[in-house]
Design an enzyme around this catalytic site. Structure first.
Site, mmCIF file in Angstrom:
data_model
loop_
_atom_site.group_PDB
_atom_site.id
_atom_site.type_symbol
_atom_site.label_atom_id
_atom_site.label_comp_id
_atom_site.label_asym_id
_atom_site.label_seq_id
_atom_site.Cartn_x
_atom_site.Cartn_y
_atom_site.Cartn_z
ATOM 1 N N GLY A 102 -6.571 -2.792 -3.817
ATOM 2 C CA GLY A 102 -6.139 -1.850 -4.843
ATOM 3 C C GLY A 102 -6.383 -0.412 -4.433
ATOM 4 N N ASP A 103 -7.543 -0.148 -3.851
ATOM 5 C CA ASP A 103 -7.867 1.208 -3.410
ATOM 6 C C ASP A 103 -6.947 1.661 -2.288
ATOM 7 O OD1 ASP A 103 -10.743 2.146 -4.604
ATOM 8 O OD2 ASP A 103 -10.632 -0.026 -4.439
ATOM 9 N N ALA A 104 -6.685 0.760 -1.339
ATOM 10 C CA ALA A 104 -5.857 1.136 -0.192
ATOM 11 C C ALA A 104 -4.430 1.465 -0.626
ATOM 12 C CB ALA A 104 -5.845 0.010 0.842
ATOM 13 N N GLY A 142 -4.487 4.835 -2.261
ATOM 14 C CA GLY A 142 -4.646 5.902 -1.285
ATOM 15 C C GLY A 142 -3.374 6.180 -0.509
#
Length: 415
Positions: free
Chosen positions: A176-178, A181
């Site tokens: 999710g973070d990647a 980003g």
């Protein structure tokens, strides 16, 4: 076979984003992935860390900050106590000469600090302000904690990942973070182009939820049509068959996807089963989806009688889309990852043997391929360089005396 390419850092290296300053107050993964895209192409990314450092530094393996070192290469670090008004004033001084400002606090925290977007844009009207949070700056969940794990569940990803007779499976990496980003970096470039064309700065609202939700298309349309929850198919596909992971005789695994009729027929011929082409159970994709278990038994049985290397060599010769399921030891020896420089090594005194393996510069640009200018910084390593230019050496010394500016050496001595 040649070993992994070893790359040195060149502080004089210049990239396509040279002259662009990014002030990065984000923590953990999403913001750091976003700003890595810019730092890898020559932007001056100034990490503004708390005195104890970005939380990402705490993710250590064998005492080494592996996540920090790989995601925060090419960046610079200043360490400021943002609970003090002098620290906030220092950030505003940095913003005056920046093109972008990135933060990942919970909505409302930036405003409480005295760094509301309106205040930042008043200082620098062309500033691109990127705000990353779990659920976005508005909506009923804006104040909820927003780690990637929560959105990996909430987005619908975990519901379709894994096997239907077992629990839903969360990803073993910061998916999710990647996505947030990388999405954020792409959209920030759009905003930068707008600002450079004279359109002025703006605020970008990046939630962790929406980028991951968007790549799960067309789950909602499929639900509307069928009225049925999509099952968790494991490594199968609910759109095409055959597609699965198959075990080899030596305990390895291969992944196969014959997602076109021509590829499926090529696969059948390659295993000596041309008769399956005319078999009504397997003659077309809808039939194969209905009889996937029988088809997997045939294909899996053939693969199980051969080693990983034998399978890969055989299907490569036949032009069938199959490949090994790789792990870290295998990738370290893989000629493709090595020759393409997808995997490189850089000098690092904290690593056993003095070399740190990490991903190369991606994607590959022909004219402006990116840079390896410097390793990930120590906490506050660039205090004097960055803050000195913005505030003056005398003011930096004063703030250091007040404890507002902190240095890595001071932190280490205090531990």
């Amino acid at each position: 076979m040649a070993g992994i390419h070893r790359k040195g850092f060149d502080p004089a290296a210049r990239g396509a984003m040279e002259g662009v300053r990014v002030v990065d107050l984000s923590r953990l993964v999403a913001g750091n992935v976003l700003t890595k895209v810019f730092s890898d192409h020559g932007a001056e990314v100034v990490k503004v860390e708390p005195p104890e450092g970005d939380t990402l530094r705490a993710w250590r393996v064998g005492g080494v900050e592996t996540s920090w070192k790989t995601i925060c290469r090419n960046k610079k670090s200043v360490a400021l106590d943002l609970k003090r008004p002098e620290g906030v004033a220092a950030v505003k001084a940095l913003v005056a000469g920046a093109a972008m400002f990135v933060e990942s606090f919970r909505p409302g925290v930036l405003e409480a600090m005295g760094l509301a977007p309106a205040e930042l844009l008043a200082i620098n009207p062309a500033l691109v302000v990127v705000r990353i949070s779990g659920w976005g700056q508005d909506g009923p969940y804006r104040h909820k904690p927003g780690f990637g794990t929560l959105v990996e569940g909430y987005s619908g990803f975990a519901a379709v990942n894994g096997f239907d007779d077992r629990e839903p499976v969360l990803p073993p990496m910061f998916m999710g973070d990647a996505y947030a980003g990388l999405y954020g970096a792409a959209v920030a470039m759009i905003a930068l182009r707008h600002a450079e064309a004279g359109g002025g700065g703006q605020v970008i609202d990046v939630s962790l939820f929406e980028p991951l939700f968007s790549v799960l298309e067309p789950q909602m349309a499929n639900w509307r049509i069928t009225g049925q929850r999509k099952p968790r198919p494991g490594s199968r596909s609910t759109n095409t068959s055959p597609r699965n992971a198959y075990r080899t005789s030596d305990g390895g695994w291969v992944c196969l996807s014959a997602s076109t009729q021509g590829m499926t027929e090529k696969l059948f011929r390659s295993i000596g089963r041309e008769d399956l082409i005319a078999d009504p159970r397997f003659a077309n994709n809808p039939a194969r989806l209905q009889h996937w278990q029988e088809l997997d038994a045939i294909i899996g049985g053939w693969i199980a009688g051969r080693t990983l290397a034998e399978n890969v060599a055989h299907f490569d010769r036949a032009g069938v889309t199959i490949g090994p399921i790789m792990d870290a030891p295998m990738l370290e020896q893989d000629p493709y990852a090595i020759e393409r420089e997808a995997l490189i090594e850089v000098p690092d005194e904290d690593m056993p043997g003095g070399w740190l393996p990490m991903h190369g510069l991606v994607p590959r640009l022909s004219a402006t391929p990116g840079v390896l200018a410097r390793p990930a910084p120590r906490i506050g390593e660039h205090n004097d360089e960055i803050l000195g230019a913005a505030l003056g050496a005398g003011e930096v010394a004063r703030l250091r005396g007040l404890g507002v500016v902190r240095d890595a050496a001071e932190r280490k001595a205090a531990e």
